[in-house]
Structure formats: structure tokens, C-alpha cells
Design a protein around this motif. Structure first.
Motif, mmCIF file in Angstrom:
data_model
loop_
_atom_site.group_PDB
_atom_site.id
_atom_site.type_symbol
_atom_site.label_atom_id
_atom_site.label_comp_id
_atom_site.label_asym_id
_atom_site.label_seq_id
_atom_site.Cartn_x
_atom_site.Cartn_y
_atom_site.Cartn_z
ATOM 1 N N ASP A 68 -21.756 -1.570 11.869
ATOM 2 C CA ASP A 68 -20.751 -2.166 12.930
ATOM 3 C C ASP A 68 -19.821 -1.321 13.032
ATOM 4 O OD1 ASP A 68 -18.935 -3.987 13.735
ATOM 5 O OD2 ASP A 68 -18.963 -5.396 12.227
ATOM 6 N N LEU A 69 -19.915 -0.568 14.282
ATOM 7 C CA LEU A 69 -19.004 0.544 14.617
ATOM 8 C C LEU A 69 -17.699 0.091 14.982
ATOM 9 C CD1 LEU A 69 -21.122 2.449 17.206
ATOM 10 C CD2 LEU A 69 -21.500 2.305 14.795
ATOM 11 N N PRO A 70 -17.339 -0.909 15.616
ATOM 12 C CA PRO A 70 -15.916 -1.120 15.788
ATOM 13 C C PRO A 70 -15.178 -1.557 14.437
ATOM 14 C CG PRO A 70 -17.111 -2.434 17.313
ATOM 15 C CD PRO A 70 -18.153 -1.927 16.374
ATOM 16 N N ALA A 71 -15.716 -2.213 13.512
ATOM 17 C CA ALA A 71 -15.092 -2.701 12.219
ATOM 18 C C ALA A 71 -15.056 -1.238 11.433
ATOM 19 C CB ALA A 71 -16.370 -3.743 11.582
ATOM 20 N N ILE A 72 -16.063 -0.334 11.514
ATOM 21 C CA ILE A 72 -15.864 0.982 10.744
ATOM 22 C C ILE A 72 -14.642 1.758 11.221
ATOM 23 C CG2 ILE A 72 -16.986 3.342 10.148
ATOM 24 C CD1 ILE A 72 -19.594 1.827 10.519
ATOM 25 N N MET A 73 -14.427 1.765 12.573
ATOM 26 C CA MET A 73 -13.415 2.355 13.163
ATOM 27 C C MET A 73 -11.926 1.648 12.774
ATOM 28 S SD MET A 73 -14.347 4.482 15.672
ATOM 29 C CE MET A 73 -13.735 4.730 17.259
ATOM 30 N N GLY A 74 -12.058 0.523 12.675
ATOM 31 C CA GLY A 74 -10.947 -0.507 12.193
ATOM 32 C C GLY A 74 -10.522 -0.178 10.686
ATOM 33 N N VAL A 75 -11.499 -0.050 10.108
ATOM 34 C CA VAL A 75 -11.094 0.288 8.515
ATOM 35 C C VAL A 75 -10.790 1.791 8.611
ATOM 36 C CG1 VAL A 75 -12.225 0.780 6.465
ATOM 37 C CG2 VAL A 75 -12.928 -1.355 7.927
ATOM 38 N N SER A 76 -11.427 2.459 9.230
ATOM 39 C CA SER A 76 -10.836 4.035 8.941
ATOM 40 C C SER A 76 -9.240 3.929 9.727
ATOM 41 C CB SER A 76 -11.493 4.795 10.125
ATOM 42 O OG SER A 76 -13.090 4.625 10.028
ATOM 43 N N LEU A 77 -8.947 3.354 10.588
ATOM 44 C CA LEU A 77 -7.748 3.295 10.978
ATOM 45 C C LEU A 77 -6.636 2.764 10.007
ATOM 46 C CD1 LEU A 77 -7.419 2.475 14.834
ATOM 47 C CD2 LEU A 77 -6.491 4.526 13.555
ATOM 48 N N PHE A 78 -7.062 1.438 9.519
ATOM 49 C CA PHE A 78 -6.545 1.269 8.312
ATOM 50 C C PHE A 78 -6.088 2.116 7.157
ATOM 51 C CE2 PHE A 78 -6.905 -0.628 4.085
ATOM 52 C CZ PHE A 78 -5.799 -1.255 3.728
ATOM 53 N N VAL A 79 -7.146 2.850 6.830
ATOM 54 C CA VAL A 79 -7.075 3.873 5.823
ATOM 55 C C VAL A 79 -6.183 4.724 6.077
ATOM 56 C CG1 VAL A 79 -8.282 5.400 4.791
ATOM 57 C CG2 VAL A 79 -9.342 3.401 4.615
ATOM 58 N N ALA A 80 -6.168 5.361 7.583
ATOM 59 C CA ALA A 80 -5.003 6.198 7.970
ATOM 60 C C ALA A 80 -3.674 5.882 7.830
ATOM 61 C CB ALA A 80 -5.619 6.625 9.282
ATOM 62 N N LEU A 81 -3.679 4.768 8.333
ATOM 63 C CA LEU A 81 -2.257 4.192 8.188
ATOM 64 C C LEU A 81 -1.704 4.024 6.757
ATOM 65 C CD1 LEU A 81 -1.112 3.179 11.070
ATOM 66 C CD2 LEU A 81 -1.476 0.861 10.248
ATOM 67 N N VAL A 82 -2.772 3.514 5.912
ATOM 68 C CA VAL A 82 -2.123 3.461 4.392
ATOM 69 C C VAL A 82 -1.854 4.853 4.111
ATOM 70 C CG1 VAL A 82 -2.809 3.164 2.068
ATOM 71 C CG2 VAL A 82 -3.516 1.446 3.832
ATOM 72 N N TYR A 83 -2.642 5.854 4.476
ATOM 73 C CA TYR A 83 -2.320 7.250 4.018
ATOM 74 C C TYR A 83 -0.877 7.821 4.459
ATOM 75 C CZ TYR A 83 -2.963 12.356 3.856
ATOM 76 O OH TYR A 83 -2.967 13.775 3.485
ATOM 77 N N ILE A 84 -0.765 7.518 5.922
ATOM 78 C CA ILE A 84 0.652 7.871 6.412
ATOM 79 C C ILE A 84 1.624 7.162 5.618
ATOM 80 C CG2 ILE A 84 1.890 7.744 8.465
ATOM 81 C CD1 ILE A 84 -0.681 7.946 10.114
ATOM 82 N N VAL A 85 1.637 5.828 5.669
ATOM 83 C CA VAL A 85 2.766 5.069 4.756
ATOM 84 C C VAL A 85 2.937 5.631 3.501
ATOM 85 C CG1 VAL A 85 3.415 2.904 4.065
ATOM 86 C CG2 VAL A 85 2.475 3.137 6.488
ATOM 87 N N VAL A 86 1.719 5.975 2.513
ATOM 88 C CA VAL A 86 2.018 6.316 1.203
ATOM 89 C C VAL A 86 2.690 7.667 1.239
ATOM 90 C CG1 VAL A 86 0.574 7.152 -0.765
ATOM 91 C CG2 VAL A 86 0.021 5.049 0.596
ATOM 92 N N ASN A 87 2.242 8.662 2.224
ATOM 93 C CA ASN A 87 2.929 9.958 2.115
ATOM 94 C C ASN A 87 4.211 9.672 2.630
ATOM 95 O OD1 ASN A 87 1.093 12.026 1.496
ATOM 96 N ND2 ASN A 87 0.017 11.618 3.217
ATOM 97 N N LEU A 88 4.745 8.798 3.368
ATOM 98 C CA LEU A 88 5.957 8.825 3.784
ATOM 99 C C LEU A 88 6.951 8.222 2.625
ATOM 100 C CD1 LEU A 88 7.004 9.401 6.633
ATOM 101 C CD2 LEU A 88 7.314 6.634 6.946
ATOM 102 N N VAL A 89 6.404 7.183 1.993
ATOM 103 C CA VAL A 89 6.966 6.628 0.575
ATOM 104 C C VAL A 89 7.073 7.771 -0.267
ATOM 105 C CG1 VAL A 89 6.807 5.049 -1.321
ATOM 106 C CG2 VAL A 89 6.257 4.319 1.170
ATOM 107 N N VAL A 90 6.100 8.493 -0.616
ATOM 108 C CA VAL A 90 6.401 9.685 -1.372
ATOM 109 C C VAL A 90 7.555 10.420 -1.011
ATOM 110 C CG1 VAL A 90 5.031 11.721 -2.580
ATOM 111 C CG2 VAL A 90 4.057 9.699 -2.401
ATOM 112 N N ASP A 91 7.479 11.181 0.204
ATOM 113 C CA ASP A 91 8.336 12.009 0.532
ATOM 114 C C ASP A 91 9.902 11.492 0.303
ATOM 115 O OD1 ASP A 91 7.204 13.799 1.317
ATOM 116 O OD2 ASP A 91 6.623 13.078 3.421
ATOM 117 N N LEU A 92 10.022 9.904 0.650
ATOM 118 C CA LEU A 92 11.271 9.227 0.595
ATOM 119 C C LEU A 92 11.689 9.338 -0.755
ATOM 120 C CD1 LEU A 92 11.298 6.597 3.264
ATOM 121 C CD2 LEU A 92 12.451 8.708 3.343
#
Lengths: 362, 302
Positions: free
Chosen positions: A326-350
Motif C-alpha cells: 500500500d504505497l501511500p500508506a507506506i509513505m505516510g508511515v515513513s513520514l510519521f517516523v521521520a517526524l518522530v525522529y526530528i521531534v526526538v532529536n529536538l527534545v534531546v537537544d533541548l
């Protein structure tokens, strides 16, 4: 970004230069972080896009069903509707454009917008992952401190073996064992789902049932949600507990070798103060980094664990979409994961800044 | 020998005795003498023997569906039988023939790919470094199993594709490590000397830097191989790796999940995975302690 930084640099330093500088640095730092995060997001969509297009499967066939697939006109119409007849780079740009409008496409398995699917599943996974990370930080850092304090004595050896076992455990297997023992045999904990079948979800606020129930004072629901959270949360935490224990021990031992720790002991500070304030606090900087990585590995774990405990989260969704291509869903999940990664890194930095004022200033 | 029996014995010299003991037992025992490392080596050795001699050791054919289905462990079937009436004990033994070689192959592949990419990035620097390392970051940012899941699903559910997927998510840690090692070696005198003698980039990388980077990379591989086993068996558990009727441990745990009230079906293959991964981690841990502290930190922080 460059223009913003030049104007900021050109602004004459006046008033309280240090405070201003700190704010400016923080803003620049956050902007920079956001920039790299954005690049990462685009990169991940690109990877997911390329990946999903080497797929041998045909989304038209998957969507139209047996009857319509025999009709070339219907297939062509479908392909045109979703831009599948355009060249790949155009398709990608099209996808990005839709993305900016918050349109993640239609999932091919649920026939719903991917955004709606994610909105439903993301809170469940976030709740589970947050629960597990808090659990593993408390247990992992605690065990790591004990191991470091009792270095090379039996508690250390025991904790070392246990933490190694933790990171060596196949999570899908321990999930099964825990399910069998704690639910099937002993009946201590519920075996799956987020609530008992007779219960209805608390009024929607965050989508995290424990939080929603607590906010609305629905305490029976809260306890039920918490009990359902326990088994998958514990299982998920096993790996990260091991990871954090090992890392805490190592970085504490490294810092204990410093002269200032000896000085603190020599001037008669109680051992508790030496360990917690002079050793643990500097060690926390690197521990927090690893906790960020651990959060990522928790997300990996959810794919396996959610399946076993029928936890309706992103992990299961990712699995289903991958298996059904399910291509759109895979892309959606990937984006979610990327977003989590970014937020987690930001939280860690802060958090760095909170723990270590030197980092906040530089 | 020549001392007469009646001669008075020297009084024991405590200092000499301690000194002798110290000489025999170094302050930090060598990696292979630590109990955990020894246990790990023993377990892996046992599994290697099992993998090689599985047909001789296993009581039954792992694929033969000739017994009562879902029979609990007994004298005839130590680990019971599964839903198709196959002997779980034999299947677990045969499982070693799949997991061990694949784990070694995929870790070597990931090591080579990662080392080459990291070496190029570290040595040439500049935009090459930037591009390669951003790609590595990208793969790194992704939770391993989700990326592997997508790859394995895209290529088709097959053991071979699962191995490819695991290689794909494993190489960045080697690339990062090798890059950092190359960066610190680049300004070392032996590299500068080699460059002054007119050695080419590839020559410096392969003949000068490679021997110095090999140790840490191997340690990382030892630490990483357990993760690779976990990921690969996880994919098989999800049905994206080994396909039935292959006796693969992850897939067998999945069969156990289908029959979770017959605990023996999934319990023993899972224990097999645990022992292998734990043993590899014991070895990797001991090896890492052998490295000098700075390199050890570099390995740990990957």
C-alpha cells in the motif's frame, strides 16, 4: 535562513548582549535543526518513493478489483486520476505538492485518506512508546547506576548479564512468552487491545486513552487503559532497558575516573551526592542521546509487538501496508517516523541545555 | 629434583608469591579468558557443530509430517511436535543451518559495503563525504525494521530478500565508524608519509589505513551480528523472510504465535535465537573491552 542570520548578526549589540546572544543562538540553532529535519523529511519521502516504485505490484490492479482490471479504459482513468501515467519525477513533485496541502493520498487497503488512518493509529503508538521509554529510562538508568556503583562486584555482574540478555531478546518471542504466562496462564493482565471489549474510548482529546481518561476524570477507564498498556509496554521496554543500563554504566564509569570526582569525595561529600550530582548529571548528557536512539528502536519494536497484542497502532498499520504494498500508506508511515525522529532529536537537544548549562551557552 | 629431601625448605616469600601470581594473571584478563566471552564462544561453537552435523544429530527429518500434531514435549519428542506433526527439536537443530551462515554472510556484506562507503567519505571529504553521510543518516534515522519491512515487502517475501533488506539497514553504522577512523588516520604521520611518497588514494586506504581500522570494525561486527540475527528472524516472524516449510527460527516462533496455547511450538525456537544472539553479544562485549578507550567509545556511540 541565511538572510535571517545575517540581519541578526548585523544588528548592533546593545542592552544585555549576553542574553540577546543566547536567544539569537537558540533561535539559529532551532532553525538549523528544523532545516536539517526538513531535508531529512524530503529525503525520506524520496527514499520511500523510490522504494515503492521498484515494487513489481500494480496499484491499479490492487484498487480496481478483478472486473475493472479487464477494462483498459477504467485502468487508464484510474492511472490518470492518481497521476500514475506521468513520469516518475513528476509523480514525486505531485506527491510533495499534495503533501504540503496535508494530503497524504488514499490508502489502498482501507480506502480511507492516509491522514485519517494515521490520525487514528498514531496516538495509540505514541502512548505505547512513551510509556515504554519512561519505563525503560527509570529502570535502565537506575540499574546502570547500581552497576556502576558496585563495579566488578556481584550486583554489577548480575546486571551486566541481565542487560545483555535484554538486548539479545527477540522481542516477538518474549511478547509471546509474556502473553502466554501473564494473560493466558495466570490471567493477571489483559492480553490485547487498548480497553476491555465492553468499554468505549474516553472522550477524544489526545487519542492517548490514559491521558484522555485522566483528564476527564474517567478513572475506571484510566485503570483499564493502563492495565492494557502494561503488557505490551513492559515487553517493548526490555530491549531499551538493556540498552540504557549498559550505556549508563559505561558512561558513569568513565566519568568516575575524573579527578574532580576524587576531589568531591576527598572534600567529604556524601557518596550519594557524589554519584548523583557529580557523576550522573554529566553522564546524563550522553544517556539522553542514547535514550533518543532507544526511542527509535522502540518504534521498530512496535511493528512486532503491536501485532501480537493486537494494539491498533502505527506498527500494525506499517506491517499491513508493507505486506499489501500500500504505497501511500507506506509513505505516510515513513513520514510519521521521520517526524518522530526530528521531534526526538529536538527534545534531546533541548534537554542537553537543561542538563548542562555549558551547552546552553555555546 | 637435586635438593635432598632433608634440606630445610625456604620460608615462603609472600612478596614473591604475589608477584608470581600477578605475572600469571594480568590485571585485565584477555578477552577470551573472561567467563562471559568463554560462554559465548562455547555456545556459538556448539551451534556451529549442530549446524554442520544436523543430519546426524537430529532425531527426525525437520520437514517430515509424520507424528501426532501438537504433542507436548515427551521422551520421543523433546520439544514436542508442531501443528503439522513435525518434530520441533529436529526443526530447531536444522534452524541453525539457516541462521548462522546467513548472519555471517550478511554481516560481512554490510561490513564491506559500509567500510568502502565510509572509507571513501572519510578520505575524500568534501561533497562526497556530505552526500554519502547524509544517505547514511537517512537510513539510520529509519527504524530498522520498518525500512527492512518495506524493502522485503517490495522485493517479495523470500529469505534472500530479507537478507538484502537487513544488509541495507546495517551498513550505515560501519560507514560511520570507518569514516571516523579514516578521518583520525588521515593526518597521522604514516599516512602523510605515504602520501608524500606518491601513494594514490585507494592505495593509502587499502594498504595503510585498512589494517588499523580492521580491529574496531570487527568488534562492531561482533556486536552487530546479534542485532542482524534479531532483525532477520523478526522479518521471518512477520512472514517476510523464510517461507514455510523452511525450519527457520523466526518463522517457527510465528507458528508458535498461531498456536500460542501449545507453548512448546514457539518457545524453543525463540530460546535458540536468544542463545545465539546472547552468545554473540558476550563475545562482542569482551572484544570491545580490549580496544583502547577512545576507539571503544567510538564503537559504542555508533
Amino acid at each position: 535562513m541565511s538572510s535571517a542570520s545575517t540581519t541578526a548578526a548585523a544588528a548592533p549589540a546593545q542592552g544585555r548582549p549576553r542574553a540577546r546572544g543566547r536567544h539569537r543562538d537558540l533561535r539559529r540553532f532551532l532553525l538549523q535543526r528544523l532545516g536539517t529535519g526538513l531535508v531529512l523529511c524530503v529525503g525520506i519521502t524520496l527514499v520511500a518513493f523510490v522504494l515503492t516504485h521498484v515494487v513489481p505490484g500494480d496499484p491499479a490492479a490492487a484498487n480496481l478489483g478483478q472486473r475493472a482490471i479487464g477494462d483498459p479504459a477504467a485502468v487508464a482513468a484510474f492511472r490518470h486520476q492518481y497521476g500514475l501515467d506521468r513520469p516518475l519525477p513528476v509523480q514525486y513533485v505531485l506527491y510533495l505538492k499534495n503533501l504540503l496541502h496535508g494530503n497524504l493520498g488514499i490508502s489502498e487497503q482501507s480506502h480511507r485518506p492516509v491522514r485519517a488512518d494515521l490520525a487514528e493509529y498514531v496516538p495509540a503508538t505514541i502512548e505505547l512508546a512513551l510509556f515504554a521509554i519512561v519505563l525503560s529510562m527509570v529502570i535502565g538508568i537506575g540499574l546502570g547506576i547500581v552497576a556502576a556503583v558496585f563495579r566488578d562486584r556481584w550486583p554489577d555482574h548480575l546486571i551486566r548479564v541481565l542487560s545483555l540478555a535484554g538486548v539479545s531478546m527477540p522481542v516477538f518471542w518474549i511478547a509471546l512468552v509474556a502473553f502466554y504466562l501473564l494473560f493466558f496462564k495466570l490471567g493477571w493482565l489483559p492480553g490485547g487491545g487498548r480497553l476491555d471489549p465492553t468499554q468505549t474510548a474516553p472522550t477524544h482529546l489526545t487519542g492517548m486513552f490514559t491521558v484522555d481518561a485522566a483528564v476527564h476524570g474517567q478513572w475506571t477507564l484510566f485503570w483499564s487503559a493502563l492495565r492494557h498498556l502494561l503488557l505490551p509496554g513492559l515487553v517493548l521496554a526490555i530491549f531499551t532497558v538493556g540498552m540504557l543500563t549498559r550505556f549508563t554504566r559505561a558512561s558513569m564509569l568513565e566519568i568516575m575516573g575524573n579527578d574532580y570526582v576524587r576531589a568531591a569525595r576527598l572534600k567529604g561529600l556524601p557518596e550519594r551526592v557524589v554519584i548523583l550530582r557529580h557523576v550522573l548529571r554529566p553522564a546524563l548528557v550522553s544517556i539522553i542521546t542514547v535514550a533518543g536512539v532507544a526511542f527509535g528502536s522502540l518504534l521498530s519494536g512496535t511493528v512486532l509487538v503491536e501485532n501480537i497484542f493486537s494494539w491498533p497502532g502505527v506498527g500494525q498499520y506499517a506491517y499491513r501496508s508493507a505486506v499489501n504494498l500500500d504505497l501511500p500508506a507506506i509513505m505516510g508511515v515513513s513520514l510519521f517516523v521521520a517526524l518522530v525522529y526530528i521531534v526526538v532529536n529536538l527534545v534531546v537537544d533541548l534537554l542537553y541545555g537543561v542538563i548542562d548549562p555549558r551547552i546552553r551557552l555555546s | 629434583m637435586t635438593v635432598p629431601a632433608s634440606a630445610p625448605l625456604d620460608p615462603p616469600d609472600p612478596v614473591a608469591a604475589v608477584a608470581r601470581r600477578r605475572r600469571l594473571r594480568p590485571v585485565t584478563p584477555a578477552a577470551w579468558r573472561r567467563p562471559l566471552a568463554l560462554t559465548g564462544l562455547g555456545v556459538i561453537g556448539a551451534w556451529v557443530v549442530i549446524a554442520i552435523f544436523a543430519p546426524l544429530i537430529a532425531p527426525d527429518n525437520p520437514l517430515a509430517q509424520k507424528f501426532a500434531i501438537l504433542a507436548p514435549p515427551s521422551a520421543a519428542h523433546w520439544f514436542g511436535t508442531d501443528e503439522l506433526g513435525r518434530d520441533v527439536f529436529s526443526r530447531v537443530l536444522y534452524g541453525a543451518r539457516i541462521t548462522l551462515p546467513l548472519a555471517v554472510i550478511l554481516i560481512i556484506a554490510a561490513m564491506i559495503i559500509g567500510a568502502v562507503i565510509g572509507g571513501i567519505a572519510g578520505y575524500f571529504g568534501g561533497w562526497v563525504d556530505n552526500v554519502l553521510m547524509r544517505v547514511a543518516d537517512l537510513v539510520f534515522a529509519f527504524p530498522g525494521i520498518i525500512l527492512a519491512l518495506a524493502i522485503a515487502a517490495a522485493l517479495g517475501p523470500q529469505l534472500r530478500n530479507a537478507v538484502i533488506a537487513v544488509i541495507f539497514v546495517s551498513w550505515p553504522s560501519y560507514a560511520r565508524l570507518v569514516r571516523s577512523l579514516v578521518l583520525s588516520a588521515r593526518s597521522a604521520q604514516y599516512v602523510v608519509a605515504s602520501r608524500l611518497l606518491g601513494a594514490s588514494g585507494p592505495r593509502i586506504l587499502f594498504t595503510d589505513i585498512r589494517p588499523n581500522a580492521a580491529g574496531p570494525v570487527l568488534v562492531l561486527a561482533a556486536l552487530d551480528i546479534g542485532n542482524a540475527v534479531l532483525l532477520l528472524s523478526g522479518l521471518s516472524f512477520l512472514g517476510l523472510g523464510a517461507q514455510p516449510p523452511t525450519a527457520e527460527w523466526g518463522a517457527m516462533v510465528a507458528e508458535g504465535a498461531q498456536n500460542f496455547n501449545d507453548w512448546w511450538v514457539g518457545m524453543f525456537p525463540g530460546l535458540a535465537i536468544l542463545t545465539v544472539v546472547l552468545a554473540f553479544n558476550f563475545i562482542g562485549d569482551a572484544l570491545r573491552d580490549m580496544l583502547d578507550p577512545r576507539t571503544a567509545r567510538a564503537v559504542r556511540n555508533i
